[in-house]
Scaffold this active site. Structure first.
Site, PDB file in Angstrom:
ATOM      1  N   GLU A  74       0.698  -1.176   0.023  1.00 11.46           N
ATOM      2  CA  GLU A  74      -0.030  -0.143   0.067  1.00 11.46           C
ATOM      3  C   GLU A  74       0.908   1.410  -0.042  1.00 11.46           C
ATOM      4  OE1 GLU A  74      -3.239   2.687   0.151  1.00 11.46           O
ATOM      5  OE2 GLU A  74      -3.188   0.644  -0.735  1.00 11.46           O
ATOM      6  N   HIS A  77       2.379   1.949  -3.441  1.00  9.29           N
ATOM      7  CA  HIS A  77       1.469   2.524  -4.347  1.00  9.29           C
ATOM      8  C   HIS A  77       1.483   4.035  -3.998  1.00  9.29           C
ATOM      9  CE1 HIS A  77      -2.838   3.365  -4.803  1.00  9.29           C
ATOM     10  NE2 HIS A  77      -2.657   3.009  -6.213  1.00  9.29           N
ATOM     11  N   HIS A 138     -12.570   5.314  -7.437  1.00  5.80           N
ATOM     12  CA  HIS A 138     -11.039   5.494  -7.463  1.00  5.80           C
ATOM     13  C   HIS A 138     -10.476   5.260  -8.584  1.00  5.80           C
ATOM     14  CE1 HIS A 138      -7.322   6.591  -5.387  1.00  5.80           C
ATOM     15  NE2 HIS A 138      -6.869   5.412  -5.332  1.00  5.80           N
ATOM     16  N   HIS A 250     -21.599  -8.203 -16.108  1.00  6.82           N
ATOM     17  CA  HIS A 250     -20.050  -8.091 -16.714  1.00  6.82           C
ATOM     18  C   HIS A 250     -19.921  -8.629 -18.208  1.00  6.82           C
ATOM     19  CE1 HIS A 250     -15.928  -6.830 -16.961  1.00  6.82           C
ATOM     20  NE2 HIS A 250     -15.547  -7.714 -16.403  1.00  6.82           N
ATOM     21  N   HIS A 310      -5.603  -8.377 -16.164  1.00 11.11           N
ATOM     22  CA  HIS A 310      -6.826  -7.928 -16.768  1.00 11.11           C
ATOM     23  C   HIS A 310      -7.025  -6.417 -16.658  1.00 11.11           C
ATOM     24  CE1 HIS A 310     -10.554  -9.010 -18.339  1.00 11.11           C
ATOM     25  NE2 HIS A 310     -11.419  -8.958 -17.118  1.00 11.11           N
TER      26      HIS A 310
END
Length: 351
Positions: A74, A77, A138, A250, A310
């Site tokens: 985290e 990032h 986000h 989806h 993906h």
């Protein structure tokens, strides 16, 4: 200054793409709450490692014991996000210092605005305990930032000298390119909603879902955007039927988008121009990659590296569709002056 701007723009584009992929990795590895506070980590600029620091951190957040591997994911990032933010600020500064007005001041300023909103949602992601609508927003804001940086890069490159098509045929690409972009944005939302609700494995078979092609639960439940505050969403809160419904919607979105993009690519190839052929191949290549990854995720039961790929594939497909829109609305496809048509006709007569 234009050359400096282009180089910095390209660096920002690459790092923004990496940031999106890294953000997806953090989320998919369940490290989004590796640091339960923001912007630090348990009150530190890094991850607490000394025994007394760990003890103090766990006393302050008893429900979140320190897990250094998740916390570092985290924080790395967040560090990269800070670097990207500074680079975007530098791009805006260069654009405003440019007296020739060739650099995109408005676009660079708008990108800073998106980044500021993104910072707010980054904090809310943690404080609201990975609430699906916040995490999905986000993600969308991150891809919006990538799109704006890419659009700036396309706009400041040297203009293409590719031959132009007839105005009537090129004009047909305008509604098609917009439709492709809108459908892709909707599909990205569905992908983010699938991931943030932990519905990626809700349908273990393909192409059906538990042997059926119908939704398993109510759409209102599956796509309820707000479930209140104070809920820990890590791991998901929806039942199996709702998650399966999200997943199969989806898939249907992917089918519709694929058919539209294949149709646009076929139309581009029919124009028989090098620029159009390149755009068509970019669309088909990015689409094929994304579909193969999506199918592979089901058969391989969601390995982390493929799930992250993906997200990278979605970003690549977005860039391909944006390149198409830029060519149509800002490049040679949108401007077909009479003089250019006359030049082509005179060249044909001479040949």
């Amino acid at each position: 200054m234009l050359q400096t701007f282009n180089r910095l723009n390209l660096l920002t584009l690459v790092l923004t793409f990496c940031l999106i992929v890294l953000g997806a990795y953090v989320r998919l590895s369940h490290a989004g709450l590796g640091c339960p506070d923001w912007p630090g980590c348990y009150g530190h600029i890094g991850v607490p490692d000394a025994a007394h620091e760990v003890a103090a951190a766990e006393a302050a957040y008893p429900e979140r014991p320190v897990q250094a591997p998740k916390a570092w994911k985290e924080m790395v990032h967040r560090y990269l996000a800070g670097i990207v933010g500074l680079l975007i600020g530098a791009l805006a500064a260069l654009a405003w210092r440019d007296r020739s007005h060739r650099l995109p001041r408005g676009l660079a300023t708008a990108t800073i605005g998106v980044v500021l909103v993104q910072i707010v949602f980054g904090a809310l992601t943690v404080t609201l305990k990975v609430k699906p609508i916040i995490v999905t927003t986000h993600l969308l804001l991150g891809l919006t930032t990538l799109s704006l940086v890419f659009w700036m890069w396309l706009g400041t490159r040297a203009p293409s000298d590719q031959p132009q098509a007839a105005p009537l045929r090129a004009a047909l690409l305008k509604p098609l390119s917009i439709a492709a972009l809108l459908l892709l944005c909707g599909q990205i939302f569905l992908g983010g909603w699938t991931s943030t609700n932990y519905a990626a494995l809700a349908c273990p078979d393909f192409p059906a879902c538990h042997g059926s092609f119908a939704p398993k639960g109510e759409l209102g439940v599956a796509f309820k955007l707000w479930h209140g505050l104070g809920i820990d969403y890590e791991g998901g809160i929806l039942d199996v039927a709702a998650r399966a419904t999200i997943h199969i919607v989806h898939r249907y979105g992917a089918l519709v988008l694929s058919l539209v993009l294949i149709g646009i690519a076929a139309y581009l190839l029919s124009l028989k121009r090098a620029l159009y052929r390149q755009l068509a191949l970019a669309l088909l290549g990015a689409l094929a990659l994304q579909v193969l990854i999506g199918v592979g995720l089901i058969h391989l039961q969601l390995p982390l590296w493929l799930a992250d790929a993906h997200n990278a594939g979605a970003a690549l497909l977005l860039l391909a569709v944006l390149a198409l829109n830029h060519a149509v609305w800002q490049g040679g496809l949108a401007r077909c002056p009479a003089s250019s048509s006359a030049d082509l006709e005179s060249r044909a007569e001479r040949s």
